[in-house]
Scaffold this motif. Structure first.
Motif, PDB file in Angstrom:
ATOM      1  N   GLU A 153       3.473  -7.639  -5.441  1.00 49.60           N
ATOM      2  CA  GLU A 153       2.372  -7.411  -6.492  1.00 49.60           C
ATOM      3  C   GLU A 153       1.026  -7.727  -5.907  1.00 49.60           C
ATOM      4  O   GLU A 153       0.009  -7.108  -6.425  1.00 49.60           O
ATOM      5  CB  GLU A 153       2.672  -8.178  -7.594  1.00 49.60           C
ATOM      6  CG  GLU A 153       2.425  -9.677  -7.627  1.00 49.60           C
ATOM      7  CD  GLU A 153       3.539 -10.605  -6.970  1.00 49.60           C
ATOM      8  OE1 GLU A 153       3.363 -11.643  -6.728  1.00 49.60           O
ATOM      9  OE2 GLU A 153       4.693  -9.826  -6.879  1.00 49.60           O
ATOM     10  N   LYS A 154       0.834  -8.636  -4.861  1.00 49.82           N
ATOM     11  CA  LYS A 154      -0.667  -8.780  -4.537  1.00 49.82           C
ATOM     12  C   LYS A 154      -0.775  -8.096  -2.917  1.00 49.82           C
ATOM     13  O   LYS A 154      -1.703  -8.243  -2.014  1.00 49.82           O
ATOM     14  CB  LYS A 154      -0.556 -10.138  -3.904  1.00 49.82           C
ATOM     15  CG  LYS A 154      -0.704 -11.283  -5.289  1.00 49.82           C
ATOM     16  CD  LYS A 154      -0.812 -12.713  -4.775  1.00 49.82           C
ATOM     17  CE  LYS A 154      -0.703 -13.528  -5.956  1.00 49.82           C
ATOM     18  NZ  LYS A 154      -0.891 -15.012  -5.416  1.00 49.82           N
ATOM     19  N   LEU A 155       0.166  -6.908  -2.780  1.00 51.68           N
ATOM     20  CA  LEU A 155      -0.079  -6.016  -1.836  1.00 51.68           C
ATOM     21  C   LEU A 155       0.102  -6.536  -0.423  1.00 51.68           C
ATOM     22  O   LEU A 155      -0.438  -6.369   0.476  1.00 51.68           O
ATOM     23  CB  LEU A 155      -1.401  -5.286  -1.964  1.00 51.68           C
ATOM     24  CG  LEU A 155      -1.554  -4.316  -3.220  1.00 51.68           C
ATOM     25  CD1 LEU A 155      -2.821  -3.673  -2.943  1.00 51.68           C
ATOM     26  CD2 LEU A 155      -0.336  -3.460  -3.111  1.00 51.68           C
ATOM     27  N   ARG A 156       1.173  -7.596  -0.318  1.00 46.80           N
ATOM     28  CA  ARG A 156       1.485  -8.088   0.748  1.00 46.80           C
ATOM     29  C   ARG A 156       2.725  -7.834   1.549  1.00 46.80           C
ATOM     30  O   ARG A 156       3.530  -7.554   0.539  1.00 46.80           O
ATOM     31  CB  ARG A 156       1.235  -9.907   0.701  1.00 46.80           C
ATOM     32  CG  ARG A 156       0.169 -10.445   0.287  1.00 46.80           C
ATOM     33  CD  ARG A 156       0.305 -11.994   0.032  1.00 46.80           C
ATOM     34  NE  ARG A 156       1.422 -12.088  -0.957  1.00 46.80           N
ATOM     35  CZ  ARG A 156       1.564 -13.310  -1.720  1.00 46.80           C
ATOM     36  NH1 ARG A 156       0.708 -14.304  -1.431  1.00 46.80           N
ATOM     37  NH2 ARG A 156       2.515 -13.324  -2.512  1.00 46.80           N
ATOM     38  N   VAL A 157       2.755  -7.562   2.650  1.00 47.56           N
ATOM     39  CA  VAL A 157       3.845  -7.151   3.556  1.00 47.56           C
ATOM     40  C   VAL A 157       4.223  -8.213   4.622  1.00 47.56           C
ATOM     41  O   VAL A 157       3.208  -8.405   5.426  1.00 47.56           O
ATOM     42  CB  VAL A 157       3.882  -5.587   3.780  1.00 47.56           C
ATOM     43  CG1 VAL A 157       2.824  -5.481   4.842  1.00 47.56           C
ATOM     44  CG2 VAL A 157       5.001  -5.316   4.450  1.00 47.56           C
ATOM     45  N   ALA A 158       5.416  -8.464   4.962  1.00 49.27           N
ATOM     46  CA  ALA A 158       5.800  -9.420   5.777  1.00 49.27           C
ATOM     47  C   ALA A 158       5.766  -8.506   7.260  1.00 49.27           C
ATOM     48  O   ALA A 158       6.527  -7.532   7.228  1.00 49.27           O
ATOM     49  CB  ALA A 158       6.871 -10.020   5.668  1.00 49.27           C
ATOM     50  N   TRP A 184       3.621   3.087   6.294  1.00 45.98           N
ATOM     51  CA  TRP A 184       4.134   4.644   5.734  1.00 45.98           C
ATOM     52  C   TRP A 184       4.525   3.987   4.151  1.00 45.98           C
ATOM     53  O   TRP A 184       5.209   3.275   4.195  1.00 45.98           O
ATOM     54  CB  TRP A 184       5.227   5.342   6.274  1.00 45.98           C
ATOM     55  CG  TRP A 184       4.583   5.946   7.666  1.00 45.98           C
ATOM     56  CD1 TRP A 184       4.353   5.382   8.938  1.00 45.98           C
ATOM     57  CD2 TRP A 184       4.281   7.265   8.033  1.00 45.98           C
ATOM     58  NE1 TRP A 184       3.991   6.317   9.606  1.00 45.98           N
ATOM     59  CE2 TRP A 184       3.965   7.496   9.280  1.00 45.98           C
ATOM     60  CE3 TRP A 184       4.189   8.310   7.043  1.00 45.98           C
ATOM     61  CZ2 TRP A 184       3.278   8.616   9.650  1.00 45.98           C
ATOM     62  CZ3 TRP A 184       3.685   9.730   7.416  1.00 45.98           C
ATOM     63  CH2 TRP A 184       3.514   9.718   8.762  1.00 45.98           C
ATOM     64  N   ALA A 185       4.171   4.885   3.177  1.00 43.72           N
ATOM     65  CA  ALA A 185       5.051   5.013   2.160  1.00 43.72           C
ATOM     66  C   ALA A 185       6.345   5.702   2.522  1.00 43.72           C
ATOM     67  O   ALA A 185       6.685   6.380   3.183  1.00 43.72           O
ATOM     68  CB  ALA A 185       4.500   5.894   0.974  1.00 43.72           C
ATOM     69  N   PRO A 186       7.579   5.229   1.862  1.00 41.79           N
ATOM     70  CA  PRO A 186       8.877   5.627   2.234  1.00 41.79           C
ATOM     71  C   PRO A 186       8.913   7.137   2.179  1.00 41.79           C
ATOM     72  O   PRO A 186       9.453   7.747   2.771  1.00 41.79           O
ATOM     73  CB  PRO A 186       9.869   4.693   1.378  1.00 41.79           C
ATOM     74  CG  PRO A 186       9.187   3.676   1.157  1.00 41.79           C
ATOM     75  CD  PRO A 186       7.755   3.739   1.030  1.00 41.79           C
ATOM     76  N   GLU A 229      -7.822  -0.256  -1.693  1.00 42.12           N
ATOM     77  CA  GLU A 229      -8.002   1.117  -1.486  1.00 42.12           C
ATOM     78  C   GLU A 229      -7.196   2.028  -0.274  1.00 42.12           C
ATOM     79  O   GLU A 229      -6.826   2.982  -0.377  1.00 42.12           O
ATOM     80  CB  GLU A 229      -9.638   1.556  -1.145  1.00 42.12           C
ATOM     81  CG  GLU A 229     -10.579   1.250  -2.441  1.00 42.12           C
ATOM     82  CD  GLU A 229     -10.197   2.187  -3.462  1.00 42.12           C
ATOM     83  OE1 GLU A 229     -10.248   3.495  -3.015  1.00 42.12           O
ATOM     84  OE2 GLU A 229     -10.197   1.769  -4.456  1.00 42.12           O
ATOM     85  N   LEU A 230      -6.862   1.162   0.621  1.00 42.63           N
ATOM     86  CA  LEU A 230      -6.172   1.489   1.854  1.00 42.63           C
ATOM     87  C   LEU A 230      -4.569   1.933   1.213  1.00 42.63           C
ATOM     88  O   LEU A 230      -4.019   2.769   1.758  1.00 42.63           O
ATOM     89  CB  LEU A 230      -6.007   0.433   2.963  1.00 42.63           C
ATOM     90  CG  LEU A 230      -7.444   0.645   3.860  1.00 42.63           C
ATOM     91  CD1 LEU A 230      -7.240  -0.423   4.777  1.00 42.63           C
ATOM     92  CD2 LEU A 230      -7.550   1.998   4.505  1.00 42.63           C
ATOM     93  N   ALA A 231      -4.136   0.951   0.416  1.00 44.95           N
ATOM     94  CA  ALA A 231      -2.958   1.199  -0.175  1.00 44.95           C
ATOM     95  C   ALA A 231      -2.790   2.377  -1.097  1.00 44.95           C
ATOM     96  O   ALA A 231      -1.795   3.091  -0.923  1.00 44.95           O
ATOM     97  CB  ALA A 231      -2.575  -0.175  -1.166  1.00 44.95           C
ATOM     98  N   ARG A 232      -3.924   2.557  -1.949  1.00 42.57           N
ATOM     99  CA  ARG A 232      -3.910   3.900  -2.401  1.00 42.57           C
ATOM    100  C   ARG A 232      -3.959   5.018  -1.682  1.00 42.57           C
ATOM    101  O   ARG A 232      -3.294   6.143  -1.979  1.00 42.57           O
ATOM    102  CB  ARG A 232      -5.087   3.878  -3.478  1.00 42.57           C
ATOM    103  CG  ARG A 232      -5.073   3.011  -4.580  1.00 42.57           C
ATOM    104  CD  ARG A 232      -6.247   3.044  -5.623  1.00 42.57           C
ATOM    105  NE  ARG A 232      -6.091   2.384  -6.721  1.00 42.57           N
ATOM    106  CZ  ARG A 232      -7.253   1.704  -7.199  1.00 42.57           C
ATOM    107  NH1 ARG A 232      -8.393   1.931  -6.935  1.00 42.57           N
ATOM    108  NH2 ARG A 232      -6.979   1.073  -8.422  1.00 42.57           N
ATOM    109  N   LEU A 233      -4.692   5.247  -0.579  1.00 42.83           N
ATOM    110  CA  LEU A 233      -4.878   6.163   0.506  1.00 42.83           C
ATOM    111  C   LEU A 233      -3.573   6.414   1.001  1.00 42.83           C
ATOM    112  O   LEU A 233      -3.334   7.529   1.199  1.00 42.83           O
ATOM    113  CB  LEU A 233      -5.755   5.693   1.538  1.00 42.83           C
ATOM    114  CG  LEU A 233      -6.035   6.606   2.411  1.00 42.83           C
ATOM    115  CD1 LEU A 233      -6.994   8.046   2.181  1.00 42.83           C
ATOM    116  CD2 LEU A 233      -7.040   6.104   3.717  1.00 42.83           C
ATOM    117  N   ALA A 234      -2.731   5.507   1.243  1.00 44.66           N
ATOM    118  CA  ALA A 234      -1.494   5.804   1.926  1.00 44.66           C
ATOM    119  C   ALA A 234      -0.447   5.993   0.949  1.00 44.66           C
ATOM    120  O   ALA A 234       0.902   6.316   1.426  1.00 44.66           O
ATOM    121  CB  ALA A 234      -0.956   4.743   3.053  1.00 44.66           C
ATOM    122  N   GLY A 235      -0.658   5.842  -0.248  1.00 44.73           N
ATOM    123  CA  GLY A 235       0.489   6.058  -1.594  1.00 44.73           C
ATOM    124  C   GLY A 235       1.586   4.749  -1.472  1.00 44.73           C
ATOM    125  O   GLY A 235       2.867   5.111  -1.876  1.00 44.73           O
TER     126      GLY A 235
END
Length: 148
Positions: free
Chosen positions: A13-18, A120-122, A97-103
């Protein structure tokens, strides 16, 4: 540095990815400690270390600045590129903004692509594979010219 592989990861939910350890270690090898996240090609995001980003910047700087597409690319790329820090668990936070840009939503696909990581968005990745994979031989022939 050679980055390879495909990894599916959750986006919290905080837009974090391992970032997988294999990719993380290669991106940060040697004196490389700074990472940058920027718009990538074909609707993804690209994660670079400082050395690779500097090489890309040098290539762009050598292009003719009076050409409209060179100026446009520089503006679109650098205005949205962000320095990124990894937390103690090896996670990076993707700016909204980058998360939105990449969907990006709840899951991402991470690709090791030679000298950078693509995010990538899956559904976008699946669409890209569906379109390009059947043409793999043709793409390879154009991308890697035969040596004589």
């Amino acid at each position: 540095m050679l980055l390879t592989g495909t990894f599916v990861r959750s986006l919290d939910e905080k837009l974090r990815v391992a970032l997988p350890k294999r990719l993380r270690e290669r991106l940060l090898e040697g004196e490389q400690h700074a990472l940058y996240l920027a718009p990538g090609m074909d609707g993804c995001l690209s994660l670079y270390n400082e050395r690779v980003l500097a090489a890309l910047a040098a290539r762009l700087a050598s292009a003719a600045p009076n050409e409209r597409h060179v100026r446009a690319y520089g503006r679109l790329f650098y205005s949205r590129a962000e320095p990124i820090e990894l937390d103690a668990q090896g996670r990076l936070r993707i700016p909204l903004e980058l998360a939105r840009l990449a969907g990006l939503q709840t899951e991402v696909v991470l690709l090791g692509v030679q000298d950078h990581v693509e995010i990538w968005a899956p559904q976008r990745w699946e669409e890209y594979l569906k379109e390009e994979q059947p043409r793999f031989d043709e793409v390879a022939e154009r991308a890697i010219p035969e040596q004589r």
